[in-house]
Design an enzyme around this catalytic site. Structure first.
Site, mmCIF file in Angstrom:
data_model
loop_
_atom_site.group_PDB
_atom_site.id
_atom_site.type_symbol
_atom_site.label_atom_id
_atom_site.label_comp_id
_atom_site.label_asym_id
_atom_site.label_seq_id
_atom_site.Cartn_x
_atom_site.Cartn_y
_atom_site.Cartn_z
ATOM 1 N N GLU A 145 -3.182 -1.815 6.096
ATOM 2 C CA GLU A 145 -3.111 -0.431 5.668
ATOM 3 C C GLU A 145 -1.807 -0.123 4.937
ATOM 4 O OE1 GLU A 145 -3.679 2.289 8.819
ATOM 5 O OE2 GLU A 145 -3.858 3.999 7.472
ATOM 6 N N ASP A 146 -0.726 -0.677 5.402
ATOM 7 C CA ASP A 146 0.578 -0.242 4.893
ATOM 8 C C ASP A 146 1.287 -1.216 3.955
ATOM 9 O OD1 ASP A 146 0.204 1.974 6.440
ATOM 10 O OD2 ASP A 146 1.436 1.277 8.102
#
Ligand code: MN
Length: 735
Positions: free
Chosen positions: A93-94
C-alpha cells in the site's frame, strides 16, 4: 512553533535491530527450520522499502511493522507466515513493492494475505458511513484466510497503542471503529486480552474524562485492594499446594471499560462496583488431569468462601464457541463482598488470552496443517455465530447463499454487485464514463474481456480507451439495470451525434443537387427511403447507407410521383377556392376580413389564435381550414398536399376572441386557484370556459380553457400567471 527533531541515525539503527531481535525471541516457540531466514528476508524488505518513512511520532516507520509482527507472534500466537505478512503488511500500500514482488519472494500464500490486508485498509479509509456493512462483507470475502483478520487486529492494536500523535478527528474515527468493529471481532475470536485492551484504548480517546476518572479511582484504592487480594488468596494458595496442585493464584483488575459498562448497566456509582478485580487460579496440570484439577480447586475455594449458586459457569465441560474454557464462580469474601474466581489450566489460559491460535499450538506443533485446521474452525465459527455474539455477523450464513458478490476496486473500496455481474457491469458501477469507454479489465491482475463474469472477492481494474463507445451487443453482456440504462442512453446519445453529422452531410448533398433543405423535402426523402423519421434519414446518410446516387434516384421518382399525384376529386373546387382568394387584393387569405367572400374555419387540431403563424388548407368538404404552421398535422399536410395550401394571415382589426387552453403547474398552496383565476378574470378580463385541476402530493396541475384575442394577449396573460406564487410553469395547449 517548530520543534527540531534531532535524529541519531546510528542509535536508531541499533534500536531497530534490538526490536527485531525481540521479535525473533517472541516467535521462537513456533520457529522451524528455515523460518528464521524467511523472517529476516521479510524484515530486510520492509526495512528497505519503508526506510524513508516516519510515523507521526517521528519514529522510523519500521517500528510499526515490527510491533505488529510481535503482537501477532506473542499475543495471538501466530507462526512464521503471519510474522512475515505482518512485517510486510504496509509495503504494497505505501511503497513501490508490488504484490508480484511479494509472490516472487515469499510465495502465493503470503501474497494473498498481504493482498487481503491491503484491501481491508481501503475498505476503512474510503467510506466511513458504510463501515459496519463493509466490515461484515470484508469478513465474508476474506474469511478464506483468517490470518488476514488476525494481522489486521494486531495492526489495529498497535495503532491504538500509538495514537497520541494523531489529530483529534482521526483519533475519534479510529477509536470508534475499534470499539464498534474490532473489539467485538477480537471477542468473537476468543482474543480476550486484545479485546479488553482495544476497549480500554477506545474509551481513552472517546470518553477521556470518564476514562481518567475511573483510572484515578482504581489507583486510589490500589493498595487497599492489593491487601484485600493478598488476604483472600493466602488461604486458597495454602490449601491448593497442600493438596498437591501446582497453581498460580492472583488477583487481576477488571478493565476500565468493563467497570464503566457495569456502572452504566446497573446505574451505580464506582464505589458500588464490587468486582473491580477477579481472582485467577491458573493450574499447571497434566492434560489428562485438567478437568479434575479444576474441580478440585473449585472445591477448595467454595470450602473457604460461600459460593453464589447462581453464578457458577462451567466452560470446562462445554467450552464456548470461540474456544474459551474456564470455571467461574462468585463467592462471598471475608468482608461481605462478592468476589469472582476464575479457575483454569495454563493451556486454557493461553487460549483465553490468545484464542484459537494458542489452542492449535497445543494440539500439534505449529505447522501449517494445524493452522489450516484452526482457520477452518474459525470459518465455521464465523458462519455459525451464537446468539448475542457479534450482531453484525448474524446474517453471515445467509449471505453465503445470497446472490450478491463483493468486488474490490484497485484502491480497496467494496462494490456490491448481483451474482453473474461482469467486468462491464463493474465499470458502469464505478462511473458512466468508465463503463462507456471500457475495453477490458484486469481481474486480480489478469487481463480479461469485458464479458468476464466476476467472482466474489475479485479485485477489478477497468481498462478504458478514449476511442471506445458503447455497443448494441453490450446489452447482452451486462446484468445490472444501471449498466443497461446507461448503455441505452449512451447508444441514443451516440445516435444523436451520428444524426447531427448526417444532417450536415445531407445538407451539403441537397445543396449540390439544388434541392432546398427544408422539413418538407426531408419528410419526402424519409418517406421515399421508407424510414420512420428524419433522424433515421440522417443516420443512414452518416453511415453511408444513403449516398448521392440514391438521392438522385429519388429526384427522378419524385417527378413520377408528382405526375401520378394523389386522388384529387375536388380538383375543381380547390382551383375555384384559390381563384376566389386571388380575386381579392392579394393571394393571401385575410382571416377575419374575407369571411363573407370565402368560407373558412379554424382547425380544431391546433386552435390557432390571431398572432399565430398560420396557413389555410383547402379541404374536400369543409372549405378552408386555418392551421398553425407548427400544428402537429401541418408537416404532413404540406408535404403531401402542397397544392391545397393557401397563404393566410390575420387581419389585425378584428374584435373576435378565440378559445385556447393553458396548462398551469405548480406547488399546491392555499389560495393558488383563487390567485390564478383572479389574474385571468379580474386583471385580464378574460372569459374562462372551463377549469380542471388535479392536485397530487402537493403538485398542482390545472387546465384552463379561455377566450383570448391574440397571441400578444395570451403571452401577457402567461407572463402574469407565472408571477403567481407557487406557479412554476404555464404552457399553451390545444384543446
Ligand atoms: Mn499498519
Amino acid at each position: 512553533m517548530k520543534t527540531e527533531l534531532v535524529i541519531d541515525l546510528e542509535a536508531e539503527k541499533q534500536e531497530i535491530l534490538k526490536r527485531y531481535r525481540a521479535l525473533l525471541r517472541a516467535s521462537k516457540s513456533t520457529l522451524q527450520k528455515g523460518d528464521k531466514k524467511e523472517i529476516r528476508k521479510a524484515f530486510d524488505m520492509a526495512l528497505e522499502s519503508h526506510k524513508d518513512m516516519r510515523r507521526k511520532s517521528g519514529e522510523p516507520y519500521i517500528y510499526h511493522p515490527i510491533a505488529v509482527a510481535q503482537i501477532a507472534a506473542e499475543e495471538i500466537g501466530l507462526g512464521t507466515t503471519s510474522i512475515v505478512c505482518a512485517l510486510l503488511h504496509d509495503v504494497v500500500e505505501d511503497t513501490d513493492i508490488t504484490l508480484e514482488d511479494i509472490e516472487r519472494e515469499f510465495g502465493k500464500k503470503t501474497a494473498k494475505i498481504i493482498d487481503g490486508l491491503t484491501k481491508i485498509s481501503g475498505v476503512f479509509d474510503t467510506n466511513s458511513s458504510l463501515q459496519a456493512e463493509n466490515f461484515r462483507k470484508m469478513l465474508l470475502t476474506l474469511a478464506d484466510d483468517v490470518r488476514v483478520i488476525l494481522i489486521k487486529l494486531a495492526d489495529r492494536l498497535h495503532n491504538m497503542r500509538t495514537m497520541d500523535f494523531m489529530p483529534r478527528h482521526k483519533q475519534l474515527k479510529i477509536a470508534s471503529e475499534t470499539i464498534y468493529l474490532y473489539a467485538p471481532l477480537a471477542h468473537r475470536l476468543g482474543l480476550y486480552a486484545i479485546k479488553s485492551e482495544l476497549e480500554d484504548l477506545s474509551m481513552k480517546y472517546l470518553d477521556p474524562d470518564t476514562y481518567k476518572f475511573i483510572a484515578k479511582k482504581l489507583n486510589e484504592k490500589k493498595a487497599e485492594r492489593a491487601l484485600f487480594i493478598k488476604k483472600f488468596v493466602e488461604p486458597i494458595d495454602e490449601i491448593v499446594h497442600e493438596q498437591g496442585l501446582v497453581a498460580d493464584v492472583y488477583g487481576r483488575p477488571k478493565s476500565i471499560h468493563s467497570i464503566w459498562n457495569k456502572m452504566k448497566k446497573k446505574n451505580i456509582p464506582f464505589e458500588e462496583v464490587y468486582d473491580l478485580f477477579a481472582i485467577r487460579i491458573i493450574l499447571d496440570s497434566a492434560p489428562e488431569n485438567e478437568k479434575a484439577d479444576c474441580w478440585k480447586a473449585y472445591s477448595i475455594v467454595t470450602d473457604l468462601y460461600r459460593p453464589n449458586p447462581d453464578r457458577l459457569r462451567d466452560w470446562v465441560s462445554s467450552p464456548k464457541g470461540n474456544g474459551y474454557e474456564s470455571l467461574h464462580t462468585t463467592v462471598m469474601g471475608p468482608r461481605g463482598q462478592w468476589v469472582e474466581v476464575q479457575i483454569r489450566t495454563q493451556r486454557m489460559n493461553e487460549i483465553a488470552e490468545k484464542g484459537f491460535a494458542a489452542h492449535w499450538k497445543y494440539k500439534e506443533s505449529s505447522n501449517d496443517n494445524g493452522l489450516d485446521q484452526w482457520i477452518q474452525k474459525v470459518r465455521e465459527m464465523l458462519s455459525n455465530p451464537e446468539a448475542n455474539a457479534l450482531d453484525f455477523l448474524d446474517d453471515f450464513k445467509m449471505n453465503l447463499f445470497s446472490d450478491e458478490i463483493f468486488i474490490f476496486t484497485p484502491k480497496g473500496a467494496l462494490i456490491q454487485l448481483p451474482l453473474g455481474a461482469t467486468a462491464l457491469d463493474f465499470a458502469f458501477e464505478i462511473h458512466t464514463d468508465v463503463g462507456a469507454t471500457c475495453i477490458g479489465a484486469k481481474v486480480n491482475h489478469k487481463l480479461v474481456p469485458i464479458s468476464y463474469k466476476l467472482q466474489n472477492g475479485d479485485q477489478v481494474e477497468i481498462i478504458t480507451s478514449s476511442k471506445q463507445t458503447p455497443k448494441e451487443d453490450w446489452l447482452n453482456v451486462v446484468v445490472t439495470a444501471k449498466a443497461k440504462a446507461k448503455i441505452k442512453s449512451s447508444l441514443k446519445e451516440e445516435k444523436r451525434k451520428i444524426a447531427e453529422n448526417g444532417k450536415e452531410i445531407l445538407e451539403r448533398k441537397l445543396k449540390s443537387l439544388k434541392i432546398t433543405y427544408n422539413t418538407d423535402n426531408l419528410q419526402k426523402l424519409s418517406y421515399f427511403f421508407k424510414l420512420p423519421s428524419t433522424q433515421e434519414l440522417f443516420v443512414n446518410v452518416a453511415l453511408g447507407k444513403i449516398e448521392l446516387k440514391d438521392i438522385k434516384e429519388y429526384l427522378s421518382s419524385e417527378k413520377e410521383v408528382e405526375n401520378r399525384g394523389p386522388e384529387r376529386p375536388e380538383n375543381l373546387s380547390v382551383d375555384g377556392i384559390k381563384s376566389k382568394i386571388k380575386g381579392g387584393e392579394s393571394d393571401i387569405l385575410l382571416i377575419g376580413e374575407d369571411m363573407q367572400r370565402i368560407d373558412y374555419t379554424l382547425a380544431a387540431c391546433c386552435n390557432p389564435i390571431p398572432g399565430d403563424d398560420v396557413f389555410g388548407f383547402i379541404t374536400v368538404s369543409e372549405g378552408i381550414k386555418i392551421h398553425r404552421t407548427n400544428c402537429p398535422n401541418a408537416a404532413q399536410l404540406m408535404a403531401n398536399y402542397g397544392y391545397r395550401v393557401v397563404k393566410a394571415k390575420w387581419n389585425k382589426q378584428q374584435e373576435l376572441t378565440f378559445l385556447t387552453g393553458l396548462r398551469i403547474v405548480g406547488i399546491d398552496d392555499v389560495g393558488l386557484i383563487n390567485n390564478i383565476t383572479r389574474v385571468i378574470s379580474t386583471d385580464f378580463k378574460v372569459n374562462m370556459r372551463s377549469i380542471t385541476v388535479d392536485t397530487n402530493e402537493g403538485i398542482f396541475d390545472g387546465s384552463i380553457m379561455i377566450f383570448v384575442n391574440d397571441t400578444e394577449h395570451l403571452e401577457n396573460l402567461i407572463k402574469n400567471l407565472l408571477k403567481v406564487r407557487g406557479v412554476t410553469g404555464v404552457t399553451r395547449f390545444d384543446a
